[in-house]
Design a protein around this motif. Sequence first.
Motif, PDB file in Angstrom:
ATOM      1  N   GLU A   1     -15.549  38.823  38.247  1.00 27.99           N
ATOM      2  CA  GLU A   1     -14.417  38.841  37.320  1.00 27.99           C
ATOM      3  C   GLU A   1     -14.314  37.522  36.558  1.00 27.99           C
ATOM      4  O   GLU A   1     -13.990  37.505  35.360  1.00 27.99           O
ATOM      5  CB  GLU A   1     -13.128  39.121  38.083  1.00 27.99           C
ATOM      6  CG  GLU A   1     -11.939  39.418  37.183  1.00 27.99           C
ATOM      7  CD  GLU A   1     -10.725  39.905  37.943  1.00 27.99           C
ATOM      8  OE1 GLU A   1      -9.717  40.207  37.284  1.00 27.99           O
ATOM      9  OE2 GLU A   1     -10.788  39.977  39.194  1.00 27.99           O
TER      10      GLU A   1
ATOM     11  N   SER B   1     -23.014  41.431  34.907  1.00 23.68           N
ATOM     12  CA  SER B   1     -21.573  41.465  34.677  1.00 23.68           C
ATOM     13  C   SER B   1     -21.219  40.695  33.412  1.00 23.68           C
ATOM     14  O   SER B   1     -20.358  41.100  32.639  1.00 23.68           O
ATOM     15  CB  SER B   1     -20.827  40.859  35.873  1.00 23.68           C
ATOM     16  OG  SER B   1     -21.023  41.622  37.031  1.00 23.68           O
TER      17      SER B   1
ATOM     18  N   ALA C   1     -19.602  41.997  29.938  1.00 23.12           N
ATOM     19  CA  ALA C   1     -18.424  41.362  29.355  1.00 23.12           C
ATOM     20  C   ALA C   1     -18.588  41.162  27.857  1.00 23.12           C
ATOM     21  O   ALA C   1     -17.656  41.342  27.082  1.00 23.12           O
ATOM     22  CB  ALA C   1     -18.152  40.015  30.039  1.00 23.12           C
TER      23      ALA C   1
ATOM     24  N   SER D   1     -16.286  42.679  24.855  1.00 24.02           N
ATOM     25  CA  SER D   1     -15.482  41.625  24.250  1.00 24.02           C
ATOM     26  C   SER D   1     -14.836  42.095  22.963  1.00 24.02           C
ATOM     27  O   SER D   1     -15.444  42.774  22.140  1.00 24.02           O
ATOM     28  CB  SER D   1     -16.365  40.404  23.953  1.00 24.02           C
ATOM     29  OG  SER D   1     -15.616  39.408  23.304  1.00 24.02           O
TER      30      SER D   1
ATOM     31  N   ARG E   1     -16.737  37.577  33.632  1.00 25.73           N
ATOM     32  CA  ARG E   1     -16.244  38.334  32.480  1.00 25.73           C
ATOM     33  C   ARG E   1     -15.219  37.526  31.684  1.00 25.73           C
ATOM     34  O   ARG E   1     -15.230  37.546  30.452  1.00 25.73           O
ATOM     35  CB  ARG E   1     -15.628  39.652  32.953  1.00 25.73           C
ATOM     36  CG  ARG E   1     -16.645  40.663  33.435  1.00 25.73           C
ATOM     37  CD  ARG E   1     -16.029  42.027  33.629  1.00 25.73           C
ATOM     38  NE  ARG E   1     -15.139  42.065  34.792  1.00 25.73           N
ATOM     39  CZ  ARG E   1     -15.556  42.366  36.021  1.00 25.73           C
ATOM     40  NH1 ARG E   1     -16.824  42.622  36.246  1.00 25.73           N
ATOM     41  NH2 ARG E   1     -14.702  42.386  37.029  1.00 25.73           N
TER      42      ARG E   1
END
Length: 379
Positions: A212, A103, A107, A111, A215
């Motif tokens: 989450e 994950s 991310a 980005s 990230r």
Amino acid sequence: MVSKYDLKKLLEVSNTERQKEIIGIILEEGGIRAAARKLDLSHGTITKMLKNLNLRLMELKEGDLPPTGVTATSTLYDADGNVKLQWVKEDVKSAALIEAVHSAIDAFKQSDVKAPLFSVARPLSSNGLLAQYTIADFHLGMMAYTDESGTDWSTDIAVERIIEVMDKMVDMVPQTEYAVINILGDFIHSDSMLPVTPKSRHVLDQDKRYPELIRIAVRVINYLVQKAKTKATTISLLVAQGNHDPVGSLWLQELFDYYYEQDSKVEVIKSSSPFYCIEFGNTMLVYHHGDKIQFDRMAQHVPALFPEAWGRTKFRYAHMGDKHHKRVRDSFGIIVEQHQTLAPNDSYSATHGYTSEKGANVIVYSKETGELSRITIRP
């Protein structure tokens, strides 16, 4: 001895012209230190590059490895040696951690802020100054509300606040030769798919799932580095271990070290030990979250933890977090400082009556005379 590594073999696995150029100059100058002087790079930057290339060389030698998370395989072959059946035993906890790391990698791919070799146009500085940006006990993911803790707080508010504070610190600080992004532990509120503390298993007030938070964390830290680069020539990123994120801090170190591998202006401090040291001329900077050695005993431990750096320096400072409030003690030849946090009280702190001012600071150190100035930003 030019280097402990086989430089000719490292040349074969180099994937950029810059890496090949650096290795060529090491061979030409007869050593890493001489090459560092010629290239105007730090010895640590070149050593890190060689270490990463050597790891890549070792991986190529080892060939294909079983997928991470697999603890054992059992294979049934027929009379001709063909695979008929295969049983795979997988470590579920490891698999969950791998999923979290994937994950984080996703991310980075998504980005909006990348990390090129030269991200901004800035004047080169050799003024012997270092700016230390300290973010202590940020607890990304923590949730609080006004009725209980006096203020509303969420992940979205936290991200907005840290960006605002970093922008103000960078805008106010002078141009420096070096900068340290000092993330002093507990950057992420939890360390697994469950919102609990790793050791005591206390339930935490958390508003987002762990994938989450990963990230968001990588985006925020990358922003801190990119912003600091607008005012400094060389950046050191420290993501210290905390008691809330002992594992998360380690994979963040590894992940950012890989991410900035091609950026010679960014060094990521990697260590499985929770104690860290930066030597800057006559100035010694030591970092520890504060959960292993308490504030009152830190001054007595530093000389034993880093005896060589202690002997070479005159101005010594240790930075700690964990307790969320400010304390400073000058004793035994070192100034120990415990830093405040930007985050408000969660329900646990509020119901136990803990109070402290909130804030983050940037301290400017001189290579010759130690601390010169500091700026504190209140959220």
